[in-house]
Scaffold this active site. Structure first.
Site: not given
Ligand code: NAD
Length: 487
Positions: A156, A253, A287, A461
């Site tokens: 995002n 996060e 998020c 962060e």
């Molecule tokens: P996601 O969990 O599908 O993927 C996040 C990242 O993790 C990607 O780069 C993915 O390739 C990687 N990944 C997946 N499996 C992994 C593994 N086993 N080992 C290491 N890396 C792995 O999330 P998304 O769909 O890309 O993003 C949306 C989510 O992110 C939502 O739940 C949102 O709330 C969260 N988010 C949180 C924050 C925050 O600061 N708290 C900010 C933005 C988004």
């Protein structure tokens, strides 16, 4: 590799100060969500690419840490200046990568990344330990970097996430290998390119592409001291477990289902504005969004009327057109997931106030959607949707609404709108969430910590807190006289 715009990354990875390609890696298509058109193709990192990136980061770390903090900070601040100067082209790239309106990306992405580089760059020269007098003896602490850090991003905020992790890591003398989300692979490459142009030595900040498997390979490598993930709770569980196995430092996060409480004395327009920003900015793909909006009964219908009225100001269209203020979902998959939640809301008996469907145009657009009469047990009130879907819930008393606001396994954010000063602070204190707002929502300046409690995260962060998560203290005890021993 791209059809537009001109300022494109020139290869899939950025390692040891230069773009690197390895066409043997699986192809990842970067799709412009407003049209479905493929605007770039990158290759996932092969094991050789992962190895090169980690080796480069490991080789660069000691010399980078040996520079003075002021010297490291100068590099970061120069990178911030370059980013600001190129804000428009970086914003266009962010829009192509994510589909977010240019109107937003011009003020929220490269600019936020630049803020982080500037602020942590300014701090780098002031990082220090302390002196502790212990009678005749004394001790001091040395603030040391952790070593090679791995950053893993969500889709995002690809520029912002790459910088929010990179800036404090580099300020502390660490080096980084960053893996962007496979959905938005482009922007982090520009962060690496700009840091290098600003004087970061080769290997200090590297970017490799790939799916979860590449992330897992990075997390599992013995050279890695720290993992900082932005992603969903299920991914967080896996990455945290893998990191714990190898005793890595972690920052997580993760997702949320945050509450926003509007009391009857609130400034109605401010509360509606907060709810709009906290549900529909970036088409709801934020998020910390306040997706459970609890509204006092006396003002509920007025709140809904005003909300619908203001949503008539939504302008959809090509996000590269600056007049557009509402973009598509990042991908077809995400559009389907969110569409499924909307259908569930209707099935489970929530009142659809506005929106509720797709938009008749190309791309992955969904209407901004508001449900009222939502109850705590409904799926749309319990699960993170990550799209433009607001749930409005009723409440009677402050104690009741605070208890219900906290009755979630998530704890990322929370907000309250009220004119009653003591109530605002009392409610903020009672929230079980890492980032709270009173009479505001979703403002996350670099100067203050950001992060979640409960399932939403570990560590913080931004702010001085980020320094604690990218450095460690060594204690040195200094004996100034003889040594007493029992025998
Ligand atoms: P996601 O969990 O599908 O993927 C996040 C990242 O993790 C990607 O780069 C993915 O390739 C990687 N990944 C997946 N499996 C992994 C593994 N086993 N080992 C290491 N890396 C792995 O999330 P998304 O769909 O890309 O993003 C949306 C989510 O992110 C939502 O739940 C949102 O709330 C969260 N988010 C949180 C924050 C925050 O600061 N708290 C900010 C933005 C988004």
């Amino acid at each position: 590799m791209m059809t537009r715009p001109d300022a494109q990354p020139t290869a899939s990875h950025f390692i040891n100060g230069a773009y690197v390609e390895d066409a043997a890696g699986e192809v990842i298509e970067c799709v412009y969500p407003a049209t479905g058109e493929v605007v770039a193709r990158v290759h996932a990192a092969t094991p050789q690419i992962v190895e090169r990136a980690l080796a480069a980061a490991a080789a660069a770390q000691k010399d980078w840490a040996a520079m003075t903090g002021t010297e490291r900070g100068r590099v970061l601040r120069r990178a911030a200046e370059i980013m600001r100067a190129r804000n428009r082209e970086l914003s266009e790239l962010e829009t192509l990568d994510t589909g977010k309106p240019l109107q937003e990306t011009l003020v929220a992405d490269a600019t936020s990344a630049a803020d982080a580089l500037e602020w942590f760059g300014g701090l780098a020269g002031s990082l220090r330990g302390e002196h502790v007098q212990l009678g005749r003896d004394w001790a001091y602490t040395i603030r040391e970097p952790l070593g090679v850090c791995v950053g893993i991003g969500a889709w995002n905020y690809p520029t912002q996430i790459a910088a929010w992790k990179g800036a404090p890591a580099l300020a502390c003398g660490n080096t980084m290998v960053f893996k962007p989300s496979e959905t938005t692979p482009l922007c982090a490459l520009k962060v690496a390119e700009i840091l290098t142009e600003a004087g970061a030595p080769p290997g200090v900040y590297n970017v490799v592409q790939g799916m979860g498997a590449v992330g897992a390979a990075l997390v599992g490598d013995a050279r890695v001291a720290k993992v900082s993930l932005t992603g969903s709770v299920p991914t967080g569980r896996k990455v945290y477990a893998a990191a714990a196995d190898a005793r890595r430092h972690v920052t997580m996060e993760l997702g949320g289902k945050s509450p926003l409480i509007v009391f009857d004395d609130a400034d109605l327009d401010a509360a509606v504005g907060g709810a709009i920003n906290g549900n529909f900015y970036s088409s709801g793909q934020v998020c910390s969004n306040g997706t459970r909006v609890f509204v006092a009964p006396d003002i509920k219908e007025r709140f809904l009327d005003r909300l619908v009225e203001r949503l008539s100001g939504v302008v959809m269209g090509d996000p590269l057109d600056e007049a557009v203020n509402f973009g598509p979902m990042v991908s077809e998959d995400q559009m389907k997931i969110v569409g499924g939640y909307i259908a569930r809301g209707i099935e489970e008996g929530a009142r659809l106030v506005t929106g509720g469907g797709r938009v008749n145009r190309p791309g992955y657009f969904l209407q901004p959607t508001v449900f009222a009469d939502v109850t705590d047990g409904m799926t749309i009130a319990r699960e993170e949707i990550f799209g433009p879907v607001m749930s409005v819930l009723d409440f009677e008393t402050e104690d009741e609404v605070v208890a219900r606001a906290n009755a979630t396994p998530f704890g990322l954010s929370a907000g309250v709108f009220t004119a009653d000063l003591t109530r605002g602070h009392r409610v903020a204190r009672a929230f079980e969430a890492g980032s709270c707002w009173i009479n505001a929502y979703n403002l996350t300046p670099v100067e203050v910590p950001f992060g979640g409690s409960k399932l939403s995260g570990v560590g913080r962060e931004n702010g001085l807190a980020a320094i604690e998560h990218f450095s460690q203290l060594k204690t040195v005890y200094v004996g100034m006289g003889g040594v007493d021993a029992p025998y």
